[in-house]
Design a protein around this motif. Structure first.
Motif, mmCIF file in Angstrom:
data_model
loop_
_atom_site.group_PDB
_atom_site.id
_atom_site.type_symbol
_atom_site.label_atom_id
_atom_site.label_comp_id
_atom_site.label_asym_id
_atom_site.label_seq_id
_atom_site.Cartn_x
_atom_site.Cartn_y
_atom_site.Cartn_z
ATOM 1 N N GLN A 88 25.295 10.356 -21.406
ATOM 2 C CA GLN A 88 23.950 9.463 -21.332
ATOM 3 C C GLN A 88 24.229 8.556 -20.484
ATOM 4 O O GLN A 88 23.334 8.317 -19.739
ATOM 5 N N VAL A 89 25.272 7.471 -20.645
ATOM 6 C CA VAL A 89 25.189 6.577 -19.836
ATOM 7 C C VAL A 89 25.753 6.623 -18.513
ATOM 8 O O VAL A 89 24.978 6.027 -17.528
ATOM 9 N N GLN B 77 28.137 6.333 -35.093
ATOM 10 C CA GLN B 77 27.094 6.598 -33.875
ATOM 11 C C GLN B 77 27.135 5.130 -33.156
ATOM 12 O O GLN B 77 26.933 5.029 -32.182
ATOM 13 N N ALA C 229 16.565 7.556 -21.918
ATOM 14 C CA ALA C 229 18.271 8.158 -21.506
ATOM 15 C C ALA C 229 17.866 8.194 -19.932
ATOM 16 O O ALA C 229 18.848 7.839 -18.962
ATOM 17 N N VAL D 23 27.314 9.795 -25.730
ATOM 18 C CA VAL D 23 27.074 8.554 -25.441
ATOM 19 C C VAL D 23 27.303 8.349 -23.695
ATOM 20 O O VAL D 23 26.662 7.954 -22.783
ATOM 21 N N THR D 24 28.739 8.673 -23.688
ATOM 22 C CA THR D 24 29.221 8.494 -22.085
ATOM 23 C C THR D 24 28.453 9.306 -21.342
ATOM 24 O O THR D 24 28.231 8.965 -20.444
ATOM 25 N N SER E 122 30.184 4.092 -31.326
ATOM 26 C CA SER E 122 30.328 5.002 -30.163
ATOM 27 C C SER E 122 29.349 4.521 -29.303
ATOM 28 O O SER E 122 29.941 4.233 -27.976
ATOM 29 N N ALA E 123 28.144 3.704 -29.632
ATOM 30 C CA ALA E 123 27.326 3.185 -28.618
ATOM 31 C C ALA E 123 27.694 1.862 -28.125
ATOM 32 O O ALA E 123 27.191 1.377 -27.157
ATOM 33 N N SER F 202 24.205 -2.238 -29.379
ATOM 34 C CA SER F 202 24.418 -1.242 -30.189
ATOM 35 C C SER F 202 25.085 -1.928 -31.534
ATOM 36 O O SER F 202 25.295 -1.271 -32.234
ATOM 37 N N SER G 131 25.766 -1.460 -24.886
ATOM 38 C CA SER G 131 27.021 -1.790 -25.756
ATOM 39 C C SER G 131 26.577 -2.592 -26.691
ATOM 40 O O SER G 131 26.712 -2.575 -27.989
#
Length: 402
Positions: free
Chosen positions: A228-229, A345, A23, A225-226, A348-349, A48, A45
């Protein structure tokens, strides 16, 4: 019982470390490759999608094959996938491949990672449901949440140490961890007999009660996730940091979040009085506070404070939606519902990277506004359905058929 809980904890912990070690270095790696924020979103994305699709499959397979075999398959697959991802990254940085081919290969390698990762948390969560009763379910899921939190701490910490050698070094370590975990799990985790002999009814994600907990899980994971990205891009642009400074800053911030999650879930394991809905609502409020700080802070101290509050909120919400979902179905469907949670999850990813990076290119503050809006809608929805959901909570088996 202690050995089983420690084994479950260890499995989830290693899987989370394997995920989180990349990450802090993903944003600077993307820029070193000459790719854009949108490319980063596409790689994460689209890769995932496999995670979202396979999570329920692995959960059901753990019902039929047993939890331990599926965990072992997951770790072995993760090892091979991470090796492939690392090799492609090295080839890109060495200019051996570039452009569209590089992006396509990174997406394919990320898809392989997503194919095997959900085998571990879905089987581990179902294992925990097997060995806990309704009263101890929230505490059991808090143990899994604590494993996630510890992985969240050590993954970025390991990345922060090895990034001093080079940006690819965290990937080398990340590729090694699943192999080590495979050996340890093979030797130490006790075998668990399959839960079913015949095919159980499929878990309906739209069943009354369950859908609300899955929505809460979606809001929680979209938030995580947001951050992290786009966190690396946001903090680099806000504070004018170099790529290595950004990696270290994000690593430290995620460490603060992880510590907060561990403390929160450690307390939750000792205090089983809070019900899943209470955990989710309290966590949602704290997530909203953290989003506000991210939007208005202009200093490292402010951002680190937001990371810590975010960790507390996520630390409350994760065991809340996992326990609530688990209590919404019958015992023979625990693998199915655990896979459904893992699928959330994965979804979401898929959604968060594309949405957050697209919004980021319009305005760098918009991803945090979007997260706050989703969490707020989820909280209002859960609060408005409080009486209806609460009435069905004590009888989890009847709850599923509603």
């Amino acid at each position: 019982m202690v050995r089983i809980r420690l084994s479950i904890f260890f499995s989830v912990f290693v899987a989370m470390v394997g995920l989180m070690i990349i990450a802090p270095v993903m944003p600077p790696l993307i820029r070193e490759l000459g790719l854009s924020e949108t490319h980063s979103g596409l790689i994460i994305s689209l890769g995932s999608i496999a995670m979202a699709v396979m999570a329920p499959v692995w959960g059901r397979r753990s019902d039929a094959l047993g939890r331990k075999p599926v965990i072992l398959i997951g770790f072995l697959g993760m090892f091979v996938s991470y090796i492939l991802f690392t090799v492609i990254m090295y080839a890109g940085l060495s200019k051996m491949i570039n452009g569209t081919l590089l992006v396509v290969l990174l997406i394919a390698a990320r898809a392989m990672v997503g194919l095997f990762i959900p085998a571990v948390p879905s089987s581990a969560q179902a294992y925990m449901a097997d060995v806990t009763d309704e009263k101890g379910r929230s505490a059991g899921m808090a143990l899994i949440g604590a494993a996630n939190g510890l992985g969240l701490v050590l993954g970025p910490a390991i990345a922060g140490v090895f990034v001093l050698i080079g940006l690819l070094w965290p990937l080398y370590i990340g590729a090694l961890l699943p192999l080590i975990a495979f050996v340890v799990v093979l030797l130490l985790i006790p075998a668990h007999k399959p839960v079913i002999r015949a095919k159980p009814p499929k878990v309906n994600p739209f069943a009354k009660g369950l859908r609300l907990y899955l929505f809460a899980g979606l809001a929680t994971m979209l938030s995580i996730v947001t951050l992290q990205v786009i966190g690396g891009f946001y903090f680099q642009d806000q504070l004018a940091l170099t790529t290595q400074e950004t990696a270290r800053m994000v690593s430290l911030g995620l460490i603060f979040s992880g510590v907060a999650m561990i403390i929160t879930q450690g307390l939750q394991m000792k205090n089983t009085k809070w019900q899943p809905k209470q955990l989710i609502l309290a966590g949602a409020l704290l997530l909203l506070v953290s989003m506000a700080i991210f939007l208005f802070a202009m200093s490292l101290i402010g951002f680190y404070t937001a990371f810590f509050i975010f960790g507390i909120g996520a630390g409350l919400m994760m065991p809340g939606f996992m326990a609530g979902a688990s209590l919404s179905v019958s015992p023979e469907q625990q693998g199915g519902v655990a896979g459904m949670v893992a699928s959330v999850q994965g979804v979401s990813a898929v959604i968060a990277p594309i949405l957050s990076t697209t919004l980021y290119q319009v305005d760098k503050h918009l991803p945090f506004v979007a997260v706050a809006a989703i969490v707020l809608v989820m909280g209002i929805t859960l609060l408005s359905a409080k009486n209806k959901v609460g009435a069905s909570q004590p009888n989890s088996e009847k709850h599923f058929s509603a």
